[in-house]
Write a protein that holds these residues in place. Structure first.
Motif, PDB file in Angstrom:
ATOM      1  N   ALA A  40       0.820  -1.209   0.000  1.00 23.51           N
ATOM      2  CA  ALA A  40       0.000   0.000   0.000  1.00 23.51           C
ATOM      3  C   ALA A  40       0.855   1.261   0.000  1.00 23.51           C
ATOM      4  O   ALA A  40       0.523   2.244  -0.672  1.00 23.51           O
ATOM      5  N   ILE A  41       1.969   1.252   0.734  1.00 30.61           N
ATOM      6  CA  ILE A  41       2.801   2.453   0.773  1.00 30.61           C
ATOM      7  C   ILE A  41       3.484   2.668  -0.572  1.00 30.61           C
ATOM      8  O   ILE A  41       3.729   3.801  -0.990  1.00 30.61           O
ATOM      9  N   VAL A  42       3.779   1.596  -1.281  1.00 29.93           N
ATOM     10  CA  VAL A  42       4.313   1.738  -2.640  1.00 29.93           C
ATOM     11  C   VAL A  42       3.270   2.406  -3.536  1.00 29.93           C
ATOM     12  O   VAL A  42       3.589   3.296  -4.335  1.00 29.93           O
ATOM     13  N   LEU A  43       2.021   2.004  -3.385  1.00 31.96           N
ATOM     14  CA  LEU A  43       0.959   2.618  -4.176  1.00 31.96           C
ATOM     15  C   LEU A  43       0.778   4.092  -3.816  1.00 31.96           C
ATOM     16  O   LEU A  43       0.446   4.913  -4.678  1.00 31.96           O
ATOM     17  N   VAL A  44       0.993   4.440  -2.562  1.00 30.27           N
ATOM     18  CA  VAL A  44       0.922   5.840  -2.148  1.00 30.27           C
ATOM     19  C   VAL A  44       1.961   6.663  -2.911  1.00 30.27           C
ATOM     20  O   VAL A  44       1.652   7.708  -3.485  1.00 30.27           O
ATOM     21  N   ALA A  45       3.200   6.204  -2.896  1.00 25.90           N
ATOM     22  CA  ALA A  45       4.277   6.936  -3.567  1.00 25.90           C
ATOM     23  C   ALA A  45       4.053   6.988  -5.072  1.00 25.90           C
ATOM     24  O   ALA A  45       4.254   8.029  -5.706  1.00 25.90           O
ATOM     25  N   THR A 105       6.629   1.513   7.283  1.00 23.93           N
ATOM     26  CA  THR A 105       5.896   2.300   6.295  1.00 23.93           C
ATOM     27  C   THR A 105       5.650   3.740   6.730  1.00 23.93           C
ATOM     28  O   THR A 105       5.468   4.616   5.879  1.00 23.93           O
ATOM     29  N   LEU A 106       5.631   4.024   8.027  1.00 20.13           N
ATOM     30  CA  LEU A 106       5.493   5.414   8.442  1.00 20.13           C
ATOM     31  C   LEU A 106       6.685   6.230   7.967  1.00 20.13           C
ATOM     32  O   LEU A 106       6.538   7.381   7.537  1.00 20.13           O
ATOM     33  N   TYR A 107       7.863   5.633   8.024  1.00 18.32           N
ATOM     34  CA  TYR A 107       9.067   6.311   7.544  1.00 18.32           C
ATOM     35  C   TYR A 107       8.942   6.603   6.042  1.00 18.32           C
ATOM     36  O   TYR A 107       9.208   7.721   5.589  1.00 18.32           O
ATOM     37  N   GLY A 108       8.574   5.574   5.286  1.00 16.09           N
ATOM     38  CA  GLY A 108       8.411   5.775   3.853  1.00 16.09           C
ATOM     39  C   GLY A 108       7.341   6.798   3.537  1.00 16.09           C
ATOM     40  O   GLY A 108       7.490   7.610   2.614  1.00 16.09           O
ATOM     41  N   TYR A 109       6.273   6.765   4.303  1.00 15.98           N
ATOM     42  CA  TYR A 109       5.162   7.681   4.060  1.00 15.98           C
ATOM     43  C   TYR A 109       5.570   9.139   4.258  1.00 15.98           C
ATOM     44  O   TYR A 109       5.399   9.979   3.371  1.00 15.98           O
ATOM     45  N   LEU A 110       6.128   9.457   5.411  1.00 20.62           N
ATOM     46  CA  LEU A 110       6.429  10.846   5.713  1.00 20.62           C
ATOM     47  C   LEU A 110       7.668  11.369   4.995  1.00 20.62           C
ATOM     48  O   LEU A 110       7.757  12.555   4.683  1.00 20.62           O
ATOM     49  N   LEU A 111       8.632  10.498   4.711  1.00 23.12           N
ATOM     50  CA  LEU A 111       9.868  10.959   4.090  1.00 23.12           C
ATOM     51  C   LEU A 111       9.771  11.073   2.574  1.00 23.12           C
ATOM     52  O   LEU A 111      10.441  11.921   1.977  1.00 23.12           O
ATOM     53  N   HIS A 112       8.952  10.238   1.939  1.00 15.62           N
ATOM     54  CA  HIS A 112       8.935  10.280   0.476  1.00 15.62           C
ATOM     55  C   HIS A 112       8.352  11.595  -0.036  1.00 15.62           C
ATOM     56  O   HIS A 112       8.625  12.007  -1.166  1.00 15.62           O
ATOM     57  N   VAL A 118       6.248   4.338 -16.974  1.00 12.51           N
ATOM     58  CA  VAL A 118       6.747   3.147 -16.286  1.00 12.51           C
ATOM     59  C   VAL A 118       8.002   3.482 -15.491  1.00 12.51           C
ATOM     60  O   VAL A 118       8.177   3.014 -14.351  1.00 12.51           O
ATOM     61  N   THR A 119       8.867   4.305 -16.064  1.00 11.85           N
ATOM     62  CA  THR A 119      10.102   4.699 -15.372  1.00 11.85           C
ATOM     63  C   THR A 119       9.797   5.488 -14.111  1.00 11.85           C
ATOM     64  O   THR A 119      10.383   5.245 -13.042  1.00 11.85           O
ATOM     65  N   VAL A 120       8.876   6.437 -14.214  1.00 17.99           N
ATOM     66  CA  VAL A 120       8.479   7.225 -13.044  1.00 17.99           C
ATOM     67  C   VAL A 120       7.912   6.312 -11.962  1.00 17.99           C
ATOM     68  O   VAL A 120       8.216   6.464 -10.766  1.00 17.99           O
ATOM     69  N   THR A 121       7.098   5.356 -12.371  1.00 15.57           N
ATOM     70  CA  THR A 121       6.501   4.413 -11.431  1.00 15.57           C
ATOM     71  C   THR A 121       7.574   3.612 -10.710  1.00 15.57           C
ATOM     72  O   THR A 121       7.533   3.443  -9.480  1.00 15.57           O
ATOM     73  N   ALA A 122       8.543   3.129 -11.462  1.00 16.62           N
ATOM     74  CA  ALA A 122       9.618   2.326 -10.875  1.00 16.62           C
ATOM     75  C   ALA A 122      10.469   3.148  -9.920  1.00 16.62           C
ATOM     76  O   ALA A 122      10.839   2.678  -8.828  1.00 16.62           O
ATOM     77  N   ILE A 123      10.781   4.394 -10.293  1.00 16.06           N
ATOM     78  CA  ILE A 123      11.595   5.244  -9.429  1.00 16.06           C
ATOM     79  C   ILE A 123      10.872   5.505  -8.107  1.00 16.06           C
ATOM     80  O   ILE A 123      11.467   5.423  -7.021  1.00 16.06           O
ATOM     81  N   ALA A 124       9.592   5.799  -8.177  1.00 18.05           N
ATOM     82  CA  ALA A 124       8.818   6.060  -6.961  1.00 18.05           C
ATOM     83  C   ALA A 124       8.797   4.838  -6.058  1.00 18.05           C
ATOM     84  O   ALA A 124       8.950   4.946  -4.834  1.00 18.05           O
ATOM     85  N   VAL A 152      11.011   2.390  -5.923  1.00 16.22           N
ATOM     86  CA  VAL A 152      12.350   2.140  -5.379  1.00 16.22           C
ATOM     87  C   VAL A 152      12.657   3.123  -4.246  1.00 16.22           C
ATOM     88  O   VAL A 152      13.194   2.740  -3.200  1.00 16.22           O
ATOM     89  N   VAL A 153      12.328   4.392  -4.450  1.00 14.97           N
ATOM     90  CA  VAL A 153      12.614   5.407  -3.432  1.00 14.97           C
ATOM     91  C   VAL A 153      11.873   5.103  -2.133  1.00 14.97           C
ATOM     92  O   VAL A 153      12.467   5.097  -1.047  1.00 14.97           O
ATOM     93  N   VAL A 154      10.578   4.829  -2.224  1.00 20.19           N
ATOM     94  CA  VAL A 154       9.819   4.589  -0.988  1.00 20.19           C
ATOM     95  C   VAL A 154      10.243   3.273  -0.337  1.00 20.19           C
ATOM     96  O   VAL A 154      10.233   3.151   0.896  1.00 20.19           O
ATOM     97  N   THR A 155      10.661   2.304  -1.141  1.00 16.46           N
ATOM     98  CA  THR A 155      11.175   1.053  -0.574  1.00 16.46           C
ATOM     99  C   THR A 155      12.440   1.317   0.227  1.00 16.46           C
ATOM    100  O   THR A 155      12.601   0.814   1.352  1.00 16.46           O
ATOM    101  N   GLY A 156      13.332   2.116  -0.334  1.00 14.50           N
ATOM    102  CA  GLY A 156      14.567   2.448   0.379  1.00 14.50           C
ATOM    103  C   GLY A 156      14.301   3.176   1.681  1.00 14.50           C
ATOM    104  O   GLY A 156      15.016   2.973   2.672  1.00 14.50           O
ATOM    105  N   LEU A 157      13.258   4.003   1.698  1.00 24.13           N
ATOM    106  CA  LEU A 157      12.952   4.772   2.896  1.00 24.13           C
ATOM    107  C   LEU A 157      12.333   3.928   4.003  1.00 24.13           C
ATOM    108  O   LEU A 157      12.232   4.381   5.149  1.00 24.13           O
ATOM    109  N   CYS A 158      11.915   2.713   3.668  1.00 28.57           N
ATOM    110  CA  CYS A 158      11.355   1.801   4.676  1.00 28.57           C
ATOM    111  C   CYS A 158      12.404   0.869   5.265  1.00 28.57           C
ATOM    112  O   CYS A 158      12.096   0.079   6.168  1.00 28.57           O
ATOM    113  N   THR A 159      13.637   0.943   4.783  1.00 25.59           N
ATOM    114  CA  THR A 159      14.664  -0.006   5.201  1.00 25.59           C
ATOM    115  C   THR A 159      15.233   0.337   6.578  1.00 25.59           C
ATOM    116  O   THR A 159      15.102   1.460   7.077  1.00 25.59           O
TER     117      THR A 159
END
Length: 394
Positions: free
Chosen positions: A51-56, A299-306, A331-337, A339-346
């Motif tokens: 869901a957080i990926v879909l948000v980003a 996901t809170l980290y990914g949510y607020l930081l992205h 598609v590129t924009v989708t993939a970048i978003a 990847v970025v939010v995934t990294g922010l959840c690590t």
């Protein structure tokens, strides 16, 4: 993969990670022996991450909507269910919340404090990104993504009331419907969103584990695919016929240039549509542990930081490049978003920002007596799930 760093998602913001009833960490007995805690339910962590990926992705699609009917249809479909999914799961894991000192403390440190910190941070950041150096700080007017924390604070605080009512969901639906008839509510604490999204939180409070097991049945999972396919077709058809801003739940019917009676009708229609899509979404989410399961706890980290990345990208007007409006560019924009939010959840990111998202602040609260601590242990709060965000731009 085992996650060792305690962390929370948007719904897990009122204290240290806890687990559903029967899954909490047991207190050590007098002899010092401890019982091991049962693992977190992978289903909910997987759902939160997806869901957080879909948000980003949804935020990244915003500048592309006007150029593509297909992107607008996908955008509408995502906004029809991703925020309701977060809120329903948040409600489900808030069932044990009460007004005890320990839980009030976690509500303040896990929701109110991050809200204040990021409200201030986003105000200063948007002075640069939006070119508005005179933008003032207002804790009553949530900026960009922070509305969810304000809403979650109110929902959590009123949880004991909803748990007491005989028919909480109908009452919440009436309140949401009335909110669509009241343009005078204004922007204070983004009450339009708080009230119009309220039924989803109350629905979550009313659910039990057996309801999630029900939608995990094989026949439901098979049905979920045509449900989403049909919803996408309807969304494509509706692009030129319906104002998708109804799914943001941030305006009255009058604000959307619709007759007043549209408000209650759309409240019920969208609630039914979104609930079906959430059920289909949960049905398709993997139940087993996957490579991204541990990310669901952050996901809170990914949510607020992205949001800072989205605002910075918009400041540099990336969407003015025509290539991004091509299928490959989208598609590129989708993939970048993603990847970025995934990294922010690590874990490394969460370790850096943990003091902001999960402040202990023991100095600010009275110390609990042993009796209060035992009472708190007897009524553990279930781990809620975020972030995430309907249309956050302003």
């Amino acid at each position: 993969m085992k996650e060792t760093l305690p962390s929370r998602s948007p719904g897990e913001t009122d204290g240290p990670p806890t687990r559903p009833r029967g899954e909490e960490t047991r207190a050590a007995p007098a002899g010092g022996e401890t019982r091991s805690a049962k693992p977190r339910d992978a289903l909910f962590d997987n759902a939160k991450y997806l869901a957080i990926v879909l948000v980003a992705v949804g935020h990244a699609w915003e500048p592309l909507r006007g150029e593509s009917r297909a992107v607008t249809a996908l955008y509408t479909l995502v906004y029809a269910f991703h925020m309701p999914a977060f809120i329903i799961i948040s409600g489900y894991f808030s069932r044990g919340f009460d007004w005890s000192p320990g839980k009030i403390k976690r509500l303040i440190t896990g929701v109110a404090v991050p809200y204040i910190v990021f409200e201030v941070a986003y105000t200063f950041f948007t002075r640069w990104s939006d070119g508005k150096p005179d933008r003032s700080i207002s804790l009553l007017d949530p900026l960009y993504l922070t509305w969810f924390l304000a809403a979650l604070f109110i929902w959590r605080l009123t949880t004991p009331i909803w748990r007491t009512l005989r028919w909480p969901l109908p009452v919440a639906l009436v309140i949401a419907a009335l909110a669509t008839l009241t343009p005078s509510i204004g922007k204070d604490l983004d009450l339009h969103r708080t009230l119009q999204f309220l039924p989803y939180f109350v629905l979550g409070l009313s659910l039990k584990k057996k309801h999630f097991e029900l939608v995990r049945r094989r026949e439901v999972r098979l049905l979920a695919v045509p449900v989403f396919a049909g919803a996408l077709i309807v969304a494509y058809w509706a692009v030129t016929r319906m104002n998708y801003a109804w799914f943001f739940h941030k305006s009255s019917a009058e604000d959307l240039a619709a007759p007043a009676w549209y408000g209650p009708v759309m409240t019920l229609a969208i609630f039914g549509c979104s609930t079906v899509l959430v059920a289909a979404f949960v049905a398709l989410v993997p139940r087993r542990r996957t490579w991204f399961t541990a990310l669901g706890a952050g996901t809170l980290y990914g949510y607020l930081l992205h949001g800072f990345f989205i605002q910075a990208a918009n400041h540099w007007h990336w969407s003015r490049n025509d290539w991004f409006h091509t299928p490959l560019g989208t598609v590129t924009v989708t993939a970048i978003a993603a990847v970025v939010v995934t990294g922010l959840c690590t874990a490394p990111v969460r370790r850096i920002f943990r003091a902001v998202f999960e402040p202990k602040m023991d100095w600010a609260f009275r110390r609990q007596t042993p009796a209060q601590g035992r009472e708190q242990a007897r009524t553990p709060e279930e781990t809620p799930v975020p972030a995430p965000a309907p249309h956050g731009s302003r």
